[in-house]
Design a protein around this motif. Sequence first.
Motif, PDB file in Angstrom:
ATOM      1  N   ASP A 122       1.076  -0.977   0.051  1.00 58.53           N
ATOM      2  CA  ASP A 122       0.007   0.178  -0.092  1.00 58.53           C
ATOM      3  C   ASP A 122       0.834   1.346  -0.023  1.00 58.53           C
ATOM      4  OD1 ASP A 122      -1.864   1.860   0.365  1.00 58.53           O
ATOM      5  OD2 ASP A 122      -2.525   1.182   2.310  1.00 58.53           O
ATOM      6  N   VAL A 123       0.968   1.915  -1.259  1.00 62.84           N
ATOM      7  CA  VAL A 123       1.848   3.081  -1.303  1.00 62.84           C
ATOM      8  C   VAL A 123       1.081   4.402  -1.618  1.00 62.84           C
ATOM      9  CG1 VAL A 123       3.707   3.971  -2.654  1.00 62.84           C
ATOM     10  CG2 VAL A 123       3.395   1.573  -2.113  1.00 62.84           C
ATOM     11  N   ALA A 124       1.407   5.591  -0.823  1.00 63.50           N
ATOM     12  CA  ALA A 124       1.107   6.907  -1.438  1.00 63.50           C
ATOM     13  C   ALA A 124       2.428   7.399  -1.606  1.00 63.50           C
ATOM     14  CB  ALA A 124       0.416   7.677  -0.098  1.00 63.50           C
ATOM     15  N   PHE A 125       2.506   7.799  -2.944  1.00 63.49           N
ATOM     16  CA  PHE A 125       3.773   8.480  -3.517  1.00 63.49           C
ATOM     17  C   PHE A 125       3.308  10.044  -3.594  1.00 63.49           C
ATOM     18  CE2 PHE A 125       6.751   8.771  -7.282  1.00 63.49           C
ATOM     19  CZ  PHE A 125       7.663   9.797  -6.628  1.00 63.49           C
ATOM     20  N   VAL A 126       3.711  10.970  -3.166  1.00 63.69           N
ATOM     21  CA  VAL A 126       3.163  12.214  -3.143  1.00 63.69           C
ATOM     22  C   VAL A 126       4.334  13.197  -3.274  1.00 63.69           C
ATOM     23  CG1 VAL A 126       1.006  11.797  -1.590  1.00 63.69           C
ATOM     24  CG2 VAL A 126       3.145  12.663  -0.521  1.00 63.69           C
ATOM     25  N   CYS A 127       3.688  14.366  -4.094  1.00 59.03           N
ATOM     26  CA  CYS A 127       4.647  15.584  -4.374  1.00 59.03           C
ATOM     27  C   CYS A 127       3.784  16.562  -4.868  1.00 59.03           C
ATOM     28  CB  CYS A 127       5.548  14.986  -5.539  1.00 59.03           C
ATOM     29  SG  CYS A 127       6.904  16.268  -5.797  1.00 59.03           S
ATOM     30  N   GLY A 128       4.315  17.753  -5.458  1.00 59.08           N
ATOM     31  CA  GLY A 128       3.635  18.904  -5.545  1.00 59.08           C
ATOM     32  C   GLY A 128       4.675  20.084  -5.884  1.00 59.08           C
ATOM     33  N   SER A 129       4.020  21.202  -6.385  1.00 58.97           N
ATOM     34  CA  SER A 129       4.960  22.566  -6.888  1.00 58.97           C
ATOM     35  C   SER A 129       5.060  23.142  -5.825  1.00 58.97           C
ATOM     36  CB  SER A 129       4.048  23.238  -8.051  1.00 58.97           C
ATOM     37  OG  SER A 129       4.255  22.534  -9.248  1.00 58.97           O
ATOM     38  N   ASP A 130       6.249  23.666  -5.312  1.00 53.97           N
ATOM     39  CA  ASP A 130       6.230  24.746  -4.216  1.00 53.97           C
ATOM     40  C   ASP A 130       6.574  25.989  -4.691  1.00 53.97           C
ATOM     41  OD1 ASP A 130       7.287  26.087  -2.187  1.00 53.97           O
ATOM     42  OD2 ASP A 130       9.258  25.038  -1.934  1.00 53.97           O
ATOM     43  N   GLU A 131       5.196  26.687  -4.547  1.00 54.71           N
ATOM     44  CA  GLU A 131       4.836  28.007  -5.176  1.00 54.71           C
ATOM     45  C   GLU A 131       5.091  29.201  -4.397  1.00 54.71           C
ATOM     46  OE1 GLU A 131       1.791  26.069  -8.457  1.00 54.71           O
ATOM     47  OE2 GLU A 131       1.025  26.715  -6.495  1.00 54.71           O
ATOM     48  N   HIS A 132       5.678  29.225  -3.225  1.00 51.04           N
ATOM     49  CA  HIS A 132       5.878  30.161  -2.354  1.00 51.04           C
ATOM     50  C   HIS A 132       7.381  30.637  -2.309  1.00 51.04           C
ATOM     51  CE1 HIS A 132       1.847  28.937  -0.491  1.00 51.04           C
ATOM     52  NE2 HIS A 132       1.644  29.866  -1.418  1.00 51.04           N
ATOM     53  N   GLY A 133       7.693  31.697  -1.468  1.00 49.21           N
ATOM     54  CA  GLY A 133       8.973  31.767  -1.185  1.00 49.21           C
ATOM     55  C   GLY A 133       9.538  32.911  -1.922  1.00 49.21           C
ATOM     56  N   VAL A 134      10.792  33.316  -1.631  1.00 48.43           N
ATOM     57  CA  VAL A 134      11.503  34.359  -2.543  1.00 48.43           C
ATOM     58  C   VAL A 134      11.943  34.054  -3.868  1.00 48.43           C
ATOM     59  CG1 VAL A 134      13.594  35.985  -2.252  1.00 48.43           C
ATOM     60  CG2 VAL A 134      12.246  35.079  -0.257  1.00 48.43           C
ATOM     61  N   ALA A 135      12.225  32.782  -4.062  1.00 52.14           N
ATOM     62  CA  ALA A 135      12.688  32.363  -5.654  1.00 52.14           C
ATOM     63  C   ALA A 135      11.580  32.869  -6.528  1.00 52.14           C
ATOM     64  CB  ALA A 135      13.160  30.997  -5.658  1.00 52.14           C
ATOM     65  N   ILE A 136      10.431  32.601  -6.085  1.00 50.29           N
ATOM     66  CA  ILE A 136       9.197  33.092  -6.959  1.00 50.29           C
ATOM     67  C   ILE A 136       9.102  34.431  -7.027  1.00 50.29           C
ATOM     68  CG2 ILE A 136       6.724  32.802  -7.298  1.00 50.29           C
ATOM     69  CD1 ILE A 136       8.499  30.029  -7.331  1.00 50.29           C
ATOM     70  N   SER A 137       9.394  35.037  -6.103  1.00 53.75           N
ATOM     71  CA  SER A 137       9.044  36.857  -6.156  1.00 53.75           C
ATOM     72  C   SER A 137      10.112  37.419  -6.854  1.00 53.75           C
ATOM     73  CB  SER A 137       9.140  37.218  -4.687  1.00 53.75           C
ATOM     74  OG  SER A 137       8.298  36.757  -3.926  1.00 53.75           O
ATOM     75  N   MET A 138      11.451  36.753  -6.919  1.00 57.19           N
ATOM     76  CA  MET A 138      12.523  37.199  -7.683  1.00 57.19           C
ATOM     77  C   MET A 138      12.351  36.886  -9.191  1.00 57.19           C
ATOM     78  SD  MET A 138      15.747  35.860  -5.245  1.00 57.19           S
ATOM     79  CE  MET A 138      17.095  36.896  -6.372  1.00 57.19           C
ATOM     80  N   LYS A 139      11.935  35.913  -9.330  1.00 55.87           N
ATOM     81  CA  LYS A 139      11.396  35.593 -10.918  1.00 55.87           C
ATOM     82  C   LYS A 139      10.477  36.453 -11.554  1.00 55.87           C
ATOM     83  CE  LYS A 139      11.854  32.174 -14.314  1.00 55.87           C
ATOM     84  NZ  LYS A 139      13.150  31.856 -14.930  1.00 55.87           N
ATOM     85  N   ALA A 140       9.427  36.692 -10.586  1.00 56.47           N
ATOM     86  CA  ALA A 140       8.362  37.518 -11.000  1.00 56.47           C
ATOM     87  C   ALA A 140       8.744  39.080 -11.387  1.00 56.47           C
ATOM     88  CB  ALA A 140       7.045  37.471 -10.210  1.00 56.47           C
ATOM     89  N   LYS A 141       9.493  39.429 -10.294  1.00 55.94           N
ATOM     90  CA  LYS A 141      10.135  40.715 -10.617  1.00 55.94           C
ATOM     91  C   LYS A 141      11.099  40.924 -11.819  1.00 55.94           C
ATOM     92  CE  LYS A 141      10.690  42.432  -5.584  1.00 55.94           C
ATOM     93  NZ  LYS A 141       9.569  43.246  -5.603  1.00 55.94           N
ATOM     94  N   LYS A 142      11.917  39.780 -11.792  1.00 58.75           N
ATOM     95  CA  LYS A 142      12.691  40.121 -13.176  1.00 58.75           C
ATOM     96  C   LYS A 142      11.957  39.862 -14.480  1.00 58.75           C
ATOM     97  CE  LYS A 142      16.876  37.504 -14.814  1.00 58.75           C
ATOM     98  NZ  LYS A 142      17.737  36.233 -14.760  1.00 58.75           N
ATOM     99  N   GLU A 143      10.939  39.267 -14.606  1.00 54.85           N
ATOM    100  CA  GLU A 143      10.018  38.946 -15.709  1.00 54.85           C
ATOM    101  C   GLU A 143       9.085  40.267 -15.861  1.00 54.85           C
ATOM    102  OE1 GLU A 143       8.899  35.148 -16.677  1.00 54.85           O
ATOM    103  OE2 GLU A 143      10.896  34.171 -16.441  1.00 54.85           O
ATOM    104  N   GLY A 144       8.809  40.912 -14.889  1.00 59.44           N
ATOM    105  CA  GLY A 144       7.766  41.941 -14.928  1.00 59.44           C
ATOM    106  C   GLY A 144       6.388  41.305 -14.728  1.00 59.44           C
ATOM    107  N   VAL A 145       6.047  40.348 -14.126  1.00 59.10           N
ATOM    108  CA  VAL A 145       4.822  39.739 -14.191  1.00 59.10           C
ATOM    109  C   VAL A 145       4.509  39.397 -12.760  1.00 59.10           C
ATOM    110  CG1 VAL A 145       4.944  38.672 -16.229  1.00 59.10           C
ATOM    111  CG2 VAL A 145       5.977  37.414 -14.448  1.00 59.10           C
ATOM    112  N   THR A 146       3.296  38.954 -12.312  1.00 59.30           N
ATOM    113  CA  THR A 146       2.961  38.731 -11.078  1.00 59.30           C
ATOM    114  C   THR A 146       3.420  37.215 -10.773  1.00 59.30           C
ATOM    115  OG1 THR A 146       1.019  37.390 -11.723  1.00 59.30           O
ATOM    116  CG2 THR A 146       0.750  39.881 -11.434  1.00 59.30           C
ATOM    117  N   PRO A 147       3.672  37.053  -9.312  1.00 60.89           N
ATOM    118  CA  PRO A 147       3.912  35.642  -8.929  1.00 60.89           C
ATOM    119  C   PRO A 147       2.985  34.376  -9.264  1.00 60.89           C
ATOM    120  CG  PRO A 147       4.149  37.069  -7.071  1.00 60.89           C
ATOM    121  CD  PRO A 147       3.733  37.958  -8.327  1.00 60.89           C
TER     122      PRO A 147
END
Length: 693
Positions: A48-73
Amino acid sequence: MAQDKLPSRYTITAALPYTNGPIHIGHLAGVYVPADIYSRYLRLKGNDVAFVCGSDEHGVAISMKAKKEGVTPTEIIDKYHNIIKKSFADFGISFDNYSRTSAKVHHDTASEFFKKMYEQGDFIEEETEQLYDDEAAQFLADRFVIGTCPRCGHEEAYGDQCENCGSSLNATDLINPKSTITGTVPSLKKTKHWFLPLDRYEGFLKKWILEEHKSDWKPNVYGQCKSWIDEGLKPRAVTRDLDWGIPVPVAGGEGKVLYVWFDAPIGYISSTKEWAKREGKDWEPYWKDESTKLVHFIGKDNIVFHCIIFPSMLKANGDFILPDNVPANEFLNLEGNKLSTSKNWAVWLHEYLEEFPDMQDVLRYTLTANAPETKDNDFTWKDFQARNNNELVAIFGNFVNRVTVLTHKYYDGVVPTPAEFSKTDLETLKALKGYPEILTNSLERYRFREGSQELMNLARLGNKYLADAEPWKLIKTDEERVKTIMYVALQIATGLAVLSEPFLPFTSEKLKGILNLNSKEGEKSIEWDDVSLKETLLPAGHTINKSELLFRKIEDKEIQQQLDKLEATKKVNAQMDKEVAPQKDTITFDDFSKLDMRVGTIIEAEKMPKANKLLVLKVDTGLDTRTIVSGIAESFKPEGIVGKKVTVLVNLAPRKLRGVESEGMILMTEDKDGKLVFVNPDEENVSNGETIN
């Protein structure tokens, strides 16, 4: 989990990828391929296996990328979440659930987790001085600060970690910190935050890790944990002054969010909740039952968070089990250089899937056979080609092809009834039955590289058996003996079809199709242990399907295209990395107008005797023909520049160089490799003597 009993169920987690870029081979080799191999193996064993994951969508890396590309997080996370999720699915990573931390179930789970700890008094509330960018008018979260590491002296350490020495840091630890937003030197400003007092958990962590897991955790994981614990643990902030993330859910938390490293690992729990609800299951046993085995698959840069911080959070909460193992891998390099998302030095999964269609297993196999399990390893395209051509094609594929082609040639695709078994036949069948245990031994110790080679040894066993028996020769003299040989070979091929699934899922599915193994309605498919326990895997009289090649050869030109692509990236990076000389002192227009620059043509050139760097040039300036001595001999041969149009500063005061009077200067610049280049006016209809202004 009690060590003397088999687990009732398994919860397998794979590190949540940041949605600030796509997935590359470093992520796959470090985390997702080993996690998938392990999960597929467990399912084949009937667990019986539950193999889980997901996108990490918070934190500074996202904010930095958004600022750099001039879009929203939100635009950033939606774009990369979809790319990542599709890449994983196309590559065959068999998550039971792939979620995202922007989901409501995650916000609710993380908030409840924080509130319970807050109400139990598990946090310290403190006003501390944090780095503040006065120009941007905001506090600087970890990744918005760069400076010199106090431990190794690396000049580009981030505010949470030095990627050179791996030390975990606080932004205020950095020497000569600078804001990555404005480039200014930040000031210190008071702000309130909540801290997890890790020192309270030192005793628990010493016993749990340093005593109980001394023998079964990987040395690199155990060593990093021991180093941290031996240094003495300190309180660590679990909140940040940011506008992107999960709002701190208690009074006084306005304008603050949960620190991404508090919020992200809770994403495993929220992803399990999401899966359980969809499947009509209860999520709690997968996280709260002592008979559950919890395993975290991560890269080495996440060891501290998964082995010290997250377990301390789970322990504080009180209801949760702790990880049984955290088999973190080291890093994978690419063609001798460190993988870099920002410098595009990577093999991106979504691009690979387009450029090598239906060849997922070739990359899976190469990354597993060369996995950075105990030390950093290197991916090269030549090794990728060699693994495919010399192992997958020449050993695995060759054996299967010979067996299936001969079965159709001799018996119209029907498994023959064996005659009497020879000693070699019985030894070969016994060896086949031993392979599930051999592979289990590797996989249960998280030695996936070793496991991939043992799987290839099973294909080698089949190849050797056929090569020694030579049924293509015997068919003329002993047809009964050939029936037995082909029967044995087909049992090995069936064993390969089953045991290869964790490593090569697409190949396994294809081979099962060729052998006509795909279970019919209500019929139980062959599982892992059947290879050991069943007397017969493929019965006499069973009809197999038409043979087809499992792998194709990879040609040199395909590899060269990939190398050329990387070379182009290297050139772009070199151009970007080249330091631009600072601007000189400001001059007036009058100063500039004193310079008399003209178009000229080099009409003679020769080396200056006893001088390595100097050429003596005769230049037609349109005004006259004059001698100019130029230090360009290391970049140009004299005969190669005769007739070259150049830009000449003609009113420079004459100067003697090694006895030759030089009457002017040729304008030059450098390319990215430091080679001199003429600043030349090679347009048509530009005559010698024309002024440059």
